[in-house]
Design a protein around this motif. Structure first.
Motif, PDB file in Angstrom:
ATOM      1  N   SER A 185      -4.332  -5.486  -2.698  1.00  0.00           N
ATOM      2  CA  SER A 185      -4.985  -6.794  -2.577  1.00  0.00           C
ATOM      3  C   SER A 185      -3.988  -7.912  -2.302  1.00  0.00           C
ATOM      4  O   SER A 185      -4.375  -9.001  -1.864  1.00  0.00           O
ATOM      5  CB  SER A 185      -5.779  -7.112  -3.840  1.00  0.00           C
ATOM      6  N   ASN A 186      -2.707  -7.670  -2.578  1.00  0.00           N
ATOM      7  CA  ASN A 186      -1.683  -8.676  -2.295  1.00  0.00           C
ATOM      8  C   ASN A 186      -1.296  -8.640  -0.818  1.00  0.00           C
ATOM      9  O   ASN A 186      -1.638  -7.712  -0.084  1.00  0.00           O
ATOM     10  CB  ASN A 186      -0.454  -8.425  -3.165  1.00  0.00           C
ATOM     11  N   GLU A 187      -0.544  -9.627  -0.398  1.00  0.00           N
ATOM     12  CA  GLU A 187      -0.164  -9.717   1.017  1.00  0.00           C
ATOM     13  C   GLU A 187       0.820  -8.633   1.413  1.00  0.00           C
ATOM     14  O   GLU A 187       0.889  -8.216   2.570  1.00  0.00           O
ATOM     15  CB  GLU A 187       0.430 -11.102   1.317  1.00  0.00           C
ATOM     16  N   THR A 188       1.615  -8.166   0.449  1.00  0.00           N
ATOM     17  CA  THR A 188       2.552  -7.067   0.693  1.00  0.00           C
ATOM     18  C   THR A 188       2.514  -6.119  -0.511  1.00  0.00           C
ATOM     19  O   THR A 188       2.076  -6.506  -1.588  1.00  0.00           O
ATOM     20  CB  THR A 188       4.005  -7.567   0.880  1.00  0.00           C
ATOM     21  N   VAL A 189       2.984  -4.900  -0.316  1.00  0.00           N
ATOM     22  CA  VAL A 189       3.107  -3.984  -1.452  1.00  0.00           C
ATOM     23  C   VAL A 189       4.259  -4.456  -2.329  1.00  0.00           C
ATOM     24  O   VAL A 189       5.227  -5.045  -1.839  1.00  0.00           O
ATOM     25  CB  VAL A 189       3.347  -2.538  -0.970  1.00  0.00           C
ATOM     26  N   LEU A 190       4.163  -4.201  -3.622  1.00  0.00           N
ATOM     27  CA  LEU A 190       5.200  -4.610  -4.582  1.00  0.00           C
ATOM     28  C   LEU A 190       5.566  -6.083  -4.414  1.00  0.00           C
ATOM     29  O   LEU A 190       6.736  -6.461  -4.415  1.00  0.00           O
ATOM     30  CB  LEU A 190       6.459  -3.744  -4.406  1.00  0.00           C
TER      31      LEU A 190
ATOM     32  N   ILE B 157      13.453  -4.651  -0.909  1.00  0.00           N
ATOM     33  CA  ILE B 157      12.802  -3.498  -1.522  1.00  0.00           C
ATOM     34  C   ILE B 157      11.433  -3.270  -0.891  1.00  0.00           C
ATOM     35  O   ILE B 157      11.042  -2.133  -0.600  1.00  0.00           O
ATOM     36  CB  ILE B 157      12.670  -3.707  -3.040  1.00  0.00           C
ATOM     37  N   VAL B 158      10.694  -4.364  -0.648  1.00  0.00           N
ATOM     38  CA  VAL B 158       9.397  -4.259   0.022  1.00  0.00           C
ATOM     39  C   VAL B 158       9.573  -3.631   1.401  1.00  0.00           C
ATOM     40  O   VAL B 158       8.798  -2.754   1.799  1.00  0.00           O
ATOM     41  CB  VAL B 158       8.728  -5.646   0.140  1.00  0.00           C
ATOM     42  N   HIS B 159      10.604  -4.054   2.123  1.00  0.00           N
ATOM     43  CA  HIS B 159      10.869  -3.496   3.450  1.00  0.00           C
ATOM     44  C   HIS B 159      11.180  -2.003   3.365  1.00  0.00           C
ATOM     45  O   HIS B 159      10.746  -1.220   4.220  1.00  0.00           O
ATOM     46  CB  HIS B 159      12.048  -4.233   4.108  1.00  0.00           C
ATOM     47  N   SER B 160      11.908  -1.587   2.339  1.00  0.00           N
ATOM     48  CA  SER B 160      12.240  -0.169   2.173  1.00  0.00           C
ATOM     49  C   SER B 160      10.981   0.656   1.945  1.00  0.00           C
ATOM     50  O   SER B 160      10.829   1.757   2.494  1.00  0.00           O
ATOM     51  CB  SER B 160      13.213   0.010   1.004  1.00  0.00           C
TER      52      SER B 160
ATOM     53  N   THR C  32      -3.096  -4.337   3.501  1.00  0.00           N
ATOM     54  CA  THR C  32      -2.829  -5.339   2.469  1.00  0.00           C
ATOM     55  C   THR C  32      -3.745  -6.549   2.641  1.00  0.00           C
ATOM     56  O   THR C  32      -4.322  -6.776   3.709  1.00  0.00           O
ATOM     57  CB  THR C  32      -1.364  -5.798   2.515  1.00  0.00           C
ATOM     58  N   GLY C  33      -3.850  -7.329   1.559  1.00  0.00           N
ATOM     59  CA  GLY C  33      -4.669  -8.530   1.608  1.00  0.00           C
ATOM     60  C   GLY C  33      -6.158  -8.267   1.549  1.00  0.00           C
ATOM     61  O   GLY C  33      -6.956  -9.135   1.925  1.00  0.00           O
ATOM     62  N   VAL C  34      -6.564  -7.088   1.077  1.00  0.00           N
ATOM     63  CA  VAL C  34      -7.993  -6.768   0.958  1.00  0.00           C
ATOM     64  C   VAL C  34      -8.283  -6.230  -0.434  1.00  0.00           C
ATOM     65  O   VAL C  34      -7.407  -5.670  -1.086  1.00  0.00           O
ATOM     66  CB  VAL C  34      -8.438  -5.721   2.016  1.00  0.00           C
ATOM     67  N   LYS C  35      -9.526  -6.401  -0.878  1.00  0.00           N
ATOM     68  CA  LYS C  35      -9.948  -5.906  -2.193  1.00  0.00           C
ATOM     69  C   LYS C  35     -11.037  -4.860  -2.016  1.00  0.00           C
ATOM     70  O   LYS C  35     -11.972  -5.046  -1.237  1.00  0.00           O
ATOM     71  CB  LYS C  35     -10.469  -7.057  -3.058  1.00  0.00           C
TER      72      LYS C  35
END
Length: 286
Positions: free
Chosen positions: A7-12, A20-23, A37-40
């Motif tokens: 649900s957030n714009e990016t993971v972690l 870290i997000v890029h990895s 991402t960005g959905v519920k």
């Protein structure tokens, strides 16, 4: 094909650096995992095997899925707010002070995911096991102090303060003999990271190995045979209460007081038979 939905714009997105997000995104791409991402997630239709989601803009999104695995994160226990008068924060977690005492009941302690530190308005530390395992010994020390102190002097007794660490090592197994790690905002990846994770996990599990645990009590033995028999009895595996059955109660001034704590703390006490040392009692309610 596999899809990871967040649900957030990016993971972690919370508490992790952009590197870290890029990895994580890179690993997902290598594995052929799509990131949505960005959905519920709103519902799942089993008949049509359709996952119904909602975007941040309010638009509907659908995804075909024959297997759905939910990982919703930590949530508070509904019964705490509904059936007790324990102080809770806005999300329903038990409010505790720096000694892990409930904000409005000094004889009730909470640790792990169920607790919310007033010092940080419940925003820190994260709901992670590395914090819970360090809170357990603090609770044991403070419970021992209270049990040895008259109730009229509880306000003046010296308790041990819990100070959560600022950083912790995060390790994610990648399923191919390698792992992804993160510390101080810096990502690490490789076979050596997996070996490090394996070493840390095994070292922690050895803490509960009865073969290397000394007997809980030192007593006088009439014969060597009796001494060996007692050591063997003290180190034999004991039945461990299930999640549904286990409860912990503490007798303070003749009154049994419920204690909310992590299951690992219950299991350690039951398995090692150390609760007698601290005046605690493990029981399964009828």
């Amino acid at each position: 094909m596999m899809t990871l939905i967040d649900s957030n714009e990016t993971v972690l997105s919370r508490g992790y650096s952009k590197w870290i997000v890029h990895s994580i995104e890179q690993v997902a791409e290598e594995r052929g995992i799509e990131l949505e991402t960005g959905v519920k997630v709103k519902s799942y239709d089993d008949a049509t095997q359709t996952l119904h989601m909602e975007s941040k803009t309010g638009g509907g999104v659908q995804l075909q899925a024959d297997l759905v695995v939910l990982a919703a994160g930590a949530a508070s226990h509904d019964w705490v707010a509904a059936n007790t008068n324990l102080a809770v924060d806005g999300r329903g977690f038990i409010r505790v002070n720096e000694w892990l005492q409930c904000a409005n009941h000094k004889n009730v302690f909470a640790a792990g995911d169920c607790a919310s530190l007033d010092e940080f308005d419940g925003m820190f530390p994260p709901k992670a096991g590395v914090y819970a395992v360090r809170e357990g010994p603090i609770i044991v020390k403070n419970l021992t102090t209270l049990l040895q102190t008259p109730k009229t002097e509880w306000n003046d007794c010296s308790l041990t303060e819990y100070k959560p660490q600022g950083e912790f090592l995060s390790l994610l197994c990648l399923g191919d003999g390698t792992a992804l790690g993160a510390k101080w905002g810096i990502p690490m990846r490789g076979k050596w990271v997996w070996k490090l994770k394996d070493h840390i996990d095994l070292k922690f599990m050895r803490l509960f190995d009865p073969s290397v645990t000394p007997p809980p009590h030192k007593t006088h033995h009439a014969t060597e045979a009796q001494a060996k028999a007692e050591v063997q009895a003290a180190t034999e595996p004991r039945p461990v209460p299930s999640v549904e059955e286990v409860c912990l109660r503490v007798k303070i001034d003749g009154v049994f007081v419920p204690l909310s704590c992590s299951l690992s703390f219950f299991r350690a006490l039951a398995f090692l038979d150390r609760h007698e040392m601290f005046g605690l009692e493990i029981f399964s309610p009828a």
